[in-house]
Design a protein around this motif. Structure first.
Motif, mmCIF file in Angstrom:
data_model
loop_
_atom_site.group_PDB
_atom_site.id
_atom_site.type_symbol
_atom_site.label_atom_id
_atom_site.label_comp_id
_atom_site.label_asym_id
_atom_site.label_seq_id
_atom_site.Cartn_x
_atom_site.Cartn_y
_atom_site.Cartn_z
ATOM 1 N N ALA A 152 0.793 -1.321 0.041
ATOM 2 C CA ALA A 152 -0.002 -0.157 -0.051
ATOM 3 C C ALA A 152 0.854 1.313 0.095
ATOM 4 C CB ALA A 152 -0.989 -0.064 1.108
ATOM 5 N N GLY A 153 2.005 1.447 0.786
ATOM 6 C CA GLY A 153 2.907 2.510 1.056
ATOM 7 C C GLY A 153 3.477 2.789 -0.403
ATOM 8 N N ALA A 154 3.849 1.689 -1.044
ATOM 9 C CA ALA A 154 4.516 1.743 -2.480
ATOM 10 C C ALA A 154 3.557 2.143 -3.706
ATOM 11 C CB ALA A 154 5.369 0.414 -2.912
ATOM 12 N N GLY A 155 2.036 2.607 -3.255
ATOM 13 C CA GLY A 155 1.295 2.886 -4.260
ATOM 14 C C GLY A 155 0.298 1.860 -4.732
ATOM 15 N N VAL A 156 0.379 0.777 -4.518
ATOM 16 C CA VAL A 156 -0.549 -0.225 -4.910
ATOM 17 C C VAL A 156 -2.163 0.081 -4.344
ATOM 18 C CG1 VAL A 156 -1.553 -2.562 -4.693
ATOM 19 C CG2 VAL A 156 0.976 -2.149 -5.096
ATOM 20 N N GLY A 157 -2.927 0.573 -5.286
ATOM 21 C CA GLY A 157 -4.225 1.179 -4.900
ATOM 22 C C GLY A 157 -5.170 0.180 -3.958
ATOM 23 N N ARG A 158 -5.135 -1.010 -4.248
ATOM 24 C CA ARG A 158 -6.202 -1.843 -3.594
ATOM 25 C C ARG A 158 -5.627 -3.175 -3.013
ATOM 26 N NH1 ARG A 158 -8.695 0.318 -8.052
ATOM 27 N NH2 ARG A 158 -10.918 1.164 -7.831
ATOM 28 N N VAL A 159 -5.244 -3.071 -1.576
ATOM 29 C CA VAL A 159 -4.829 -3.945 -0.712
ATOM 30 C C VAL A 159 -5.628 -4.617 -0.016
ATOM 31 C CG1 VAL A 159 -2.806 -4.846 0.362
ATOM 32 C CG2 VAL A 159 -2.460 -2.949 -1.297
ATOM 33 N N GLU A 160 -5.983 -5.909 0.070
ATOM 34 C CA GLU A 160 -6.976 -6.442 0.973
ATOM 35 C C GLU A 160 -6.313 -7.541 1.753
ATOM 36 O OE1 GLU A 160 -10.167 -6.686 -2.759
ATOM 37 O OE2 GLU A 160 -9.479 -8.594 -1.917
ATOM 38 N N VAL A 161 -6.573 -7.427 3.275
ATOM 39 C CA VAL A 161 -5.930 -8.654 3.898
ATOM 40 C C VAL A 161 -7.091 -9.397 4.274
ATOM 41 C CG1 VAL A 161 -4.487 -8.763 5.737
ATOM 42 C CG2 VAL A 161 -4.336 -6.617 4.604
ATOM 43 N N LEU A 162 -6.790 -10.890 4.253
ATOM 44 C CA LEU A 162 -7.724 -11.681 4.768
ATOM 45 C C LEU A 162 -7.095 -12.512 6.018
ATOM 46 C CD1 LEU A 162 -9.508 -11.393 2.226
ATOM 47 C CD2 LEU A 162 -9.499 -13.931 1.891
ATOM 48 N N ASP A 163 -7.759 -12.459 7.187
ATOM 49 C CA ASP A 163 -7.120 -13.306 8.155
ATOM 50 C C ASP A 163 -8.551 -13.475 8.990
ATOM 51 O OD1 ASP A 163 -5.891 -14.666 9.846
ATOM 52 O OD2 ASP A 163 -4.130 -13.441 9.774
ATOM 53 N N GLY A 164 -8.557 -14.517 10.070
ATOM 54 C CA GLY A 164 -9.640 -14.586 10.963
ATOM 55 C C GLY A 164 -8.905 -14.371 12.417
ATOM 56 N N GLY A 165 -9.994 -14.161 13.424
ATOM 57 C CA GLY A 165 -9.496 -14.219 14.555
ATOM 58 C C GLY A 165 -9.273 -12.688 14.980
ATOM 59 N N ARG A 166 -8.667 -12.753 16.173
ATOM 60 C CA ARG A 166 -8.471 -11.132 16.911
ATOM 61 C C ARG A 166 -6.903 -11.359 16.629
ATOM 62 N NH1 ARG A 166 -12.732 -8.475 18.681
ATOM 63 N NH2 ARG A 166 -14.680 -9.441 18.487
ATOM 64 N N VAL A 167 -6.350 -10.159 16.728
ATOM 65 C CA VAL A 167 -4.877 -9.771 16.918
ATOM 66 C C VAL A 167 -4.363 -10.012 18.162
ATOM 67 C CG1 VAL A 167 -2.922 -7.926 16.665
ATOM 68 C CG2 VAL A 167 -5.072 -7.787 15.345
ATOM 69 N N GLU A 168 -3.072 -10.891 18.117
ATOM 70 C CA GLU A 168 -2.585 -11.258 19.476
ATOM 71 C C GLU A 168 -1.333 -10.386 19.712
ATOM 72 O OE1 GLU A 168 -1.942 -15.295 19.645
ATOM 73 O OE2 GLU A 168 -4.209 -15.778 19.077
ATOM 74 N N ALA A 169 -0.947 -10.280 20.896
ATOM 75 C CA ALA A 169 0.470 -9.508 20.859
ATOM 76 C C ALA A 169 1.518 -9.780 20.017
ATOM 77 C CB ALA A 169 1.091 -9.450 22.413
ATOM 78 N N ALA A 170 1.714 -11.226 19.824
ATOM 79 C CA ALA A 170 2.847 -11.839 18.899
ATOM 80 C C ALA A 170 2.568 -11.248 17.842
ATOM 81 C CB ALA A 170 2.674 -13.414 19.256
ATOM 82 N N ASP A 171 1.601 -10.890 17.208
ATOM 83 C CA ASP A 171 1.412 -10.398 15.792
ATOM 84 C C ASP A 171 1.868 -9.062 15.545
ATOM 85 O OD1 ASP A 171 -0.070 -12.731 15.225
ATOM 86 O OD2 ASP A 171 -2.028 -11.689 15.789
ATOM 87 N N VAL A 172 2.105 -8.255 16.560
ATOM 88 C CA VAL A 172 2.497 -6.974 16.473
ATOM 89 C C VAL A 172 4.102 -6.711 15.614
ATOM 90 C CG1 VAL A 172 3.280 -4.745 17.752
ATOM 91 C CG2 VAL A 172 0.958 -6.089 18.437
ATOM 92 N N ALA A 173 4.286 -5.999 14.772
ATOM 93 C CA ALA A 173 5.548 -5.899 14.177
ATOM 94 C C ALA A 173 5.746 -4.550 13.802
ATOM 95 C CB ALA A 173 5.661 -7.074 12.962
ATOM 96 N N PRO A 174 6.980 -3.824 13.705
ATOM 97 C CA PRO A 174 7.003 -2.591 13.220
ATOM 98 C C PRO A 174 6.744 -2.634 11.866
ATOM 99 C CG PRO A 174 8.990 -3.442 14.406
ATOM 100 C CD PRO A 174 7.960 -4.499 14.194
#
Ligand code: ZN
Length: 384
Positions: free
Chosen positions: A150-172
């Protein structure tokens, strides 16, 4: 036309008559012979003057008639010329968003090296804006890939995933600490919006109809699904001809690729068939791995490695979306801790796989005719 020497390449005189544009060998071009007056005139080709003004400037600097036009043609042939007014209607609409272009400045410079024709940088950014990509997985790898695209200008970026964010998913660069506990797909959509250089395009008069998927990036939180991708999951993409790229981290090994071009390069079904042939115990172990991963989750993922995998996967995805074939096409790139040597291995199409990527035995005798990428274009000496 408002010609401009591509600012992305640093200029240096190799000797009194030869100018080198660019430092690194992949994109550097040598131009010569060039006399000192012509060399000084090159500085004036900066996108602020049209051809009329450039001709007048050349005369004022004592250059012979026709030199300005000849030089501009020569620079264009060498892939060194940009045109501050080129790129077509989509590029024109981008010029009306100066804050977006400022954000994408380094990406424009990079695109100007890959697209050699004048205006290729803006055309490239405009093309990215019209592209739709799906990223499957929003963990340390997937969410970062989505944000980078998205930051590089791709206009439509969809993300598919289930469940809720856990602390271990966090990343810079991916999901932030504030997203812990939120729905994963929703939090990832927020990260994509925050990373984009401007408002997302909306289907309609200006942006055209909603485009089809140009690429699926499979970056599951459980790296096992990237290491041993499931042919059933990939069946729809193979059937619909949707290109897809695998990326992930499993047990201290990072993986980028293969980029699958259905019917042309090996797919998940090809990979599975080849593994079974090499190792008869593979199916039995895969069942055990999959069930233990379901119970335990994936426990090891180095943040440096996951960030590198995400960055490399995003760069390969962008190269493909920009119209090239990156080195992950039909190949896997792997690096394992702690030495992190990136190495690639080809992934071969299997003749029994219904995807049809393996050539007919009769056709295998014919020479392959795949076009190679472009090389650095050197201008023949003795040109005007
Ligand atoms: Zn296949």
């Amino acid at each position: 036309m408002f010609p401009r020497v591509k600012p992305a390449l640093a200029r240096a005189w190799r000797d009194l008559q030869t100018v080198q544009f660019g430092v690194t060998p992949a994109h550097a071009v040598v131009l010569g012979p060039v006399d000192t007056a012509t060399g000084a005139f090159i500085d004036r080709i900066d996108g602020t003057r049209g051809m009329e003004l450039l001709r007048a400037e050349a005369t004022r600097m004592g250059l012979p008639d026709g030199r300005a036009d000849a030089l501009v043609r020569r620079l264009a042939r060498a892939g060194l010329l940009d045109d501050a007014s080129a790129g077509g209607p989509r590029a024109q609409s981008l010029r009306r968003r100066p804050e977006t272009l400022e954000r994408l400045g380094p990406d424009l410079g990079s695109l100007s090296l890959v697209h050699r024709e004048p205006g290729g940088d803006l055309r490239g950014v405009a093309a990215r804006r019209a592209i739709r990509v799906q990223v499957r997985g929003s963990g340390r790898v997937g969410a970062v890939i989505a944000a980078v695209l998205a930051g590089a200008g791709v206009g439509r970026v969809e993300v598919l995933d289930g469940g809720r964010v856990e602390a271990a998913d966090v990343a810079p660069g991916g999901l932030g600490p504030a997203s812990v506990g939120r729905m994963r797909a929703e939090a990832a959509a927020g990260a994509v919006r925050a990373a984009a250089p401007g408002p997302a395009p909306r289907a309609g008069a200006e942006e055209g109809p909603e485009p089809g998927l140009a690429l699926v990036v499979v970056a599951p939180r459980d790296g096992l699904h990237a290491w041993a991708p499931d042919p059933d999951t990939a069946a729809d993409w193979v059937a619909s001809g949707t290109p897809h790229l695998y990326a992930g981290v499993l047990e201290g090994t990072g993986l980028v690729g293969p980029l699958v071009l259905p019917g042309t390069t090996a797919c998940a079904g090809c990979m599975e068939r080849e593994r079974v042939e090499r190792d008869a115990a593979w199916p039995r172990m895969l069942v055990q791995w999959r069930s233990s991963h379901r119970r335990l989750g994936s426990a090891s993922c180095d943040l440096g490695l996951s960030t590198a995998v995400a960055g490399l996967a995003a760069a390969h995805a962008l190269a493909f979306l920009d119209g090239q074939l990156p080195a992950s096409t039909g190949a896997r790139w792997e690096a394992a801790l702690p030495t992190l040597h990136w190495e690639s291995a080809p992934v071969r199409a299997h003749p029994d796989c219904p995807c049809g990527a393996a050539p007919d035995p009769a056709e295998r005798l014919r020479p392959a005719g795949r076009a190679s990428g472009r090389g650095a274009g050197a201008d023949p000496p003795g040109a005007p």
